[in-house]
Motif scaffolding. Sequence first.
Motif, PDB file in Angstrom:
ATOM      1  N   SER A   1      -3.714  -9.301 -28.018  1.00 58.96           N
ATOM      2  CA  SER A   1      -2.730 -10.071 -27.715  1.00 58.96           C
ATOM      3  C   SER A   1      -2.818 -11.342 -28.438  1.00 58.96           C
ATOM      4  O   SER A   1      -1.776 -12.384 -28.417  1.00 58.96           O
ATOM      5  CB  SER A   1      -2.986 -10.735 -26.159  1.00 58.96           C
ATOM      6  OG  SER A   1      -2.900  -9.637 -25.300  1.00 58.96           O
TER       7      SER A   1
ATOM      8  N   CYS B   1      -7.834  -9.752 -25.541  1.00 58.51           N
ATOM      9  CA  CYS B   1      -7.428 -11.112 -25.935  1.00 58.51           C
ATOM     10  C   CYS B   1      -7.205 -10.722 -27.464  1.00 58.51           C
ATOM     11  O   CYS B   1      -6.167 -11.358 -28.170  1.00 58.51           O
ATOM     12  CB  CYS B   1      -8.782 -11.725 -25.688  1.00 58.51           C
ATOM     13  SG  CYS B   1      -8.715 -12.623 -24.052  1.00 58.51           S
TER      14      CYS B   1
ATOM     15  N   GLU C   1      -3.065  -6.744 -18.277  1.00 59.75           N
ATOM     16  CA  GLU C   1      -4.199  -6.572 -17.376  1.00 59.75           C
ATOM     17  C   GLU C   1      -5.394  -5.774 -18.012  1.00 59.75           C
ATOM     18  O   GLU C   1      -5.289  -4.627 -18.314  1.00 59.75           O
ATOM     19  CB  GLU C   1      -3.713  -5.818 -16.195  1.00 59.75           C
ATOM     20  CG  GLU C   1      -4.679  -5.854 -15.098  1.00 59.75           C
ATOM     21  CD  GLU C   1      -3.952  -5.024 -13.881  1.00 59.75           C
ATOM     22  OE1 GLU C   1      -3.778  -5.580 -12.944  1.00 59.75           O
ATOM     23  OE2 GLU C   1      -3.843  -3.657 -13.821  1.00 59.75           O
TER      24      GLU C   1
ATOM     25  N   LEU D   1      -8.285 -13.025 -13.402  1.00 60.58           N
ATOM     26  CA  LEU D   1      -8.564 -14.388 -13.788  1.00 60.58           C
ATOM     27  C   LEU D   1      -9.180 -14.973 -12.771  1.00 60.58           C
ATOM     28  O   LEU D   1      -8.749 -15.261 -11.756  1.00 60.58           O
ATOM     29  CB  LEU D   1      -7.416 -15.084 -14.264  1.00 60.58           C
ATOM     30  CG  LEU D   1      -7.839 -16.268 -14.946  1.00 60.58           C
ATOM     31  CD1 LEU D   1      -8.538 -16.412 -16.252  1.00 60.58           C
ATOM     32  CD2 LEU D   1      -6.453 -17.229 -15.191  1.00 60.58           C
TER      33      LEU D   1
ATOM     34  N   LEU E   1      -1.499 -13.922 -20.337  1.00 54.29           N
ATOM     35  CA  LEU E   1      -2.589 -14.097 -21.181  1.00 54.29           C
ATOM     36  C   LEU E   1      -2.289 -14.903 -22.193  1.00 54.29           C
ATOM     37  O   LEU E   1      -3.408 -15.801 -22.647  1.00 54.29           O
ATOM     38  CB  LEU E   1      -2.952 -12.885 -21.533  1.00 54.29           C
ATOM     39  CG  LEU E   1      -4.208 -12.831 -22.421  1.00 54.29           C
ATOM     40  CD1 LEU E   1      -5.416 -13.161 -21.227  1.00 54.29           C
ATOM     41  CD2 LEU E   1      -4.613 -11.442 -23.225  1.00 54.29           C
TER      42      LEU E   1
ATOM     43  N   VAL F   1      -3.355 -10.800 -14.149  1.00 55.46           N
ATOM     44  CA  VAL F   1      -3.162 -11.283 -15.594  1.00 55.46           C
ATOM     45  C   VAL F   1      -2.396 -10.120 -16.203  1.00 55.46           C
ATOM     46  O   VAL F   1      -2.356  -8.953 -15.901  1.00 55.46           O
ATOM     47  CB  VAL F   1      -4.609 -11.615 -16.390  1.00 55.46           C
ATOM     48  CG1 VAL F   1      -4.077 -11.872 -17.895  1.00 55.46           C
ATOM     49  CG2 VAL F   1      -5.233 -12.414 -15.728  1.00 55.46           C
TER      50      VAL F   1
END
Length: 308
Positions: A223, A220, A271, A179, A195, A268
């Motif tokens: 998650s 993303c 990852e 990040l 995240l 992050v």
Amino acid sequence: MTVMDAEHDMELRNLEHFVAVAEERSFTRAAARLHLVQSTLSVSVRSLERELGSKLLDRTTHHVDLTDAGRALLTEARTALAAVESARDAVAAVHGGLRGTVRVGIMHSLTLIDLAAVLTRYHQERPDVRIVPSPAQGGSMELARQVIDGELDLAFAALPSDYPAGLTVQPLASEPMRLACPVGHPLTERRIVPLTELDNESFVDFPPGWGTRLSADRMCQKSGVHRRVTVEVADVPTVVELVRAGFGFAFLSESLTTGTRAVALLPVRPEPVFEISLITAADRRPSAAAQALIDLILTTFAAPRRGV
């Protein structure tokens, strides 16, 4: 040369002329590329259309478009021309060395591997081969399409997974993405950033189709994190500068920011991973010159091969 040889040579030239017009989308630019007068090129393409009994190009005063028949022929024409070039290269190799052209697709920021050193060594060993590097504004997805369509002999790409069918994919190198945030941002006090804490945050990112963008989007999505991509930039230094100025976060690998301390890079979890692969067409045999470059790349960056 026999009459049959002359006819065969003419057919190959017609295909070459058609491919040039199709790629340039212009008779004028194609004629300049082939060092021909435009009328000769037009006659050649019309001869091919008569032979095939189908219109291949829609011509207007400003540009040229492919018909459905033209699109169908383009891939096959490239394959046929590549096969002829491969045969000529193989014979040339027997009689004193490789010749020809190798079209290499490259990413805009290929810093994880030392491609320049590989190309320099290849050129020193095979000076009669012309190497044509070709970046793609559409990123790794566009490079994959160009390899499948025969526009490129090989390419370096960085898709997170699920490469299109019809490719042989050889992983070469990988590294975690971090990040990126401004130096002094409160998050820099964290050792690891979950995240989920980035939900609804603003991001600077690359255009859709770029490998880093696809990796971040996929991570993303898995998650359940929504991020707002407020600006898309096809240039790594500009992304770094926008992050430094506080415009938004970004996901970047360390190799992309080598030499700059303008931003902080934080781990992050989970990852995202940035992986560079060599891609070639699975159903098309490379020319002798292209195969020699492929072999050199794979001996330099050895990894198990996988087909798609």
